[in-house]
Structure formats: C-alpha cells, structure tokens
Design a protein around this motif. Structure first.
Motif, mmCIF file in Angstrom:
data_model
loop_
_atom_site.group_PDB
_atom_site.id
_atom_site.type_symbol
_atom_site.label_atom_id
_atom_site.label_comp_id
_atom_site.label_asym_id
_atom_site.label_seq_id
_atom_site.Cartn_x
_atom_site.Cartn_y
_atom_site.Cartn_z
ATOM 1 N N ASN A 1 67.051 56.999 61.360
ATOM 2 C CA ASN A 1 65.902 57.875 61.573
ATOM 3 C C ASN A 1 64.802 57.212 62.395
ATOM 4 O O ASN A 1 63.780 57.830 62.664
ATOM 5 N N LEU A 2 64.982 55.975 62.783
ATOM 6 C CA LEU A 2 63.975 55.261 63.564
ATOM 7 C C LEU A 2 63.972 55.736 65.018
ATOM 8 O O LEU A 2 65.029 55.992 65.596
ATOM 9 N N SER B 1 61.019 48.216 60.562
ATOM 10 C CA SER B 1 60.548 48.988 59.408
ATOM 11 C C SER B 1 59.918 50.293 59.879
ATOM 12 O O SER B 1 59.234 50.305 60.903
ATOM 13 N N PRO B 2 60.111 51.376 59.121
ATOM 14 C CA PRO B 2 59.504 52.653 59.519
ATOM 15 C C PRO B 2 57.975 52.610 59.573
ATOM 16 O O PRO B 2 57.381 53.164 60.481
ATOM 17 N N GLU B 3 57.343 51.935 58.594
ATOM 18 C CA GLU B 3 55.878 51.950 58.553
ATOM 19 C C GLU B 3 55.249 50.584 58.349
ATOM 20 O O GLU B 3 54.347 50.219 59.078
ATOM 21 N N THR C 1 57.414 46.904 63.091
ATOM 22 C CA THR C 1 57.494 48.308 62.702
ATOM 23 C C THR C 1 58.076 49.113 63.863
ATOM 24 O O THR C 1 58.050 48.689 65.027
ATOM 25 N N ASP C 2 58.571 50.275 63.539
ATOM 26 C CA ASP C 2 59.161 51.165 64.533
ATOM 27 C C ASP C 2 58.149 51.517 65.625
ATOM 28 O O ASP C 2 58.454 51.438 66.816
#
Length: 105
Positions: free
Chosen positions: A5-6, A36-38, A72-73
């Motif tokens: 989903n990144l 990492s997403p966030e 992060t992404d």
C-alpha cells in the motif's frame, strides 16, 4: 513484486523493471529500504535493491546489505522527486542509515 500500500512501492516496481534490463549493475552494492507508512520503524515494509544482480524485491536482503535506509513513505517520495535533499533528511533525522556510509552513492 508482492502487493504493497506504500506510494514508494510503485516507484520501486518501476526500478525493478528498469534494472531487469541490466542497468545499475556497475554500482555493485546492495541496499535495503525499511519504509514506514507514517512514523519511522512502525509497520515498516522492507525492500531489497541489489545493484550487483540488478534486482529489486520485497523483503530483506539475502545476507548483509551494504547500507540500510529507514525512512517514511512520504519522505522517500520527497527525496526521489527532488523535493527533499537526502543529506538534509539524514541530518534532521527523517532518514536513518545503517551500514557503510562510504557505500552510499
């Protein structure tokens, strides 16, 4: 490559396709990206970029990577689009690097 989903996964997929043509093999290093997403280190996805073999894959590197980038992404996308200077990302703690800094090109 396995589904992600990144936002950066799409860019890494494009890199995988490009490297399949033999590009990048002259670099000769293996990098791992923990994205990492966030927040750094939370729910991170791991990608291996092997510039010896010209392969990008989801999951950790086989063996020890020359350098591991934790980011992060959003910051990864900002660096790759030129909106964030990688040195500033490192100096401000937005990106952490483990391994040999002499092998980061």
């Amino acid at each position: 490559m396995e589904k992600s989903n990144l936002k950066s996964a799409e860019l890494l997929e494009q890199m995988r396709i490009h490297l399949a043509s033999g590009a990048g093999e002259e670099v000769g290093f293996v990098y791992q990206f923990n994205i990492s997403p966030e927040r750094l280190g939370v729910d991170e996805e791991v990608f291996a970029v092997d510039l010896k073999k010209g392969v990008v894959s989801k999951g950790p590197c086989e063996g020890k990577p020359d350098a591991t980038f934790c980011i992060t992404d959003d910051d990864f996308m900002a660096i790759t689009s030129g909106k964030l200077n990688p040195q500033m990302a490192f100096l401000t703690g937005k990106m952490k690097i483990k391994g040999s800094s002499s092998r980061v090109q």
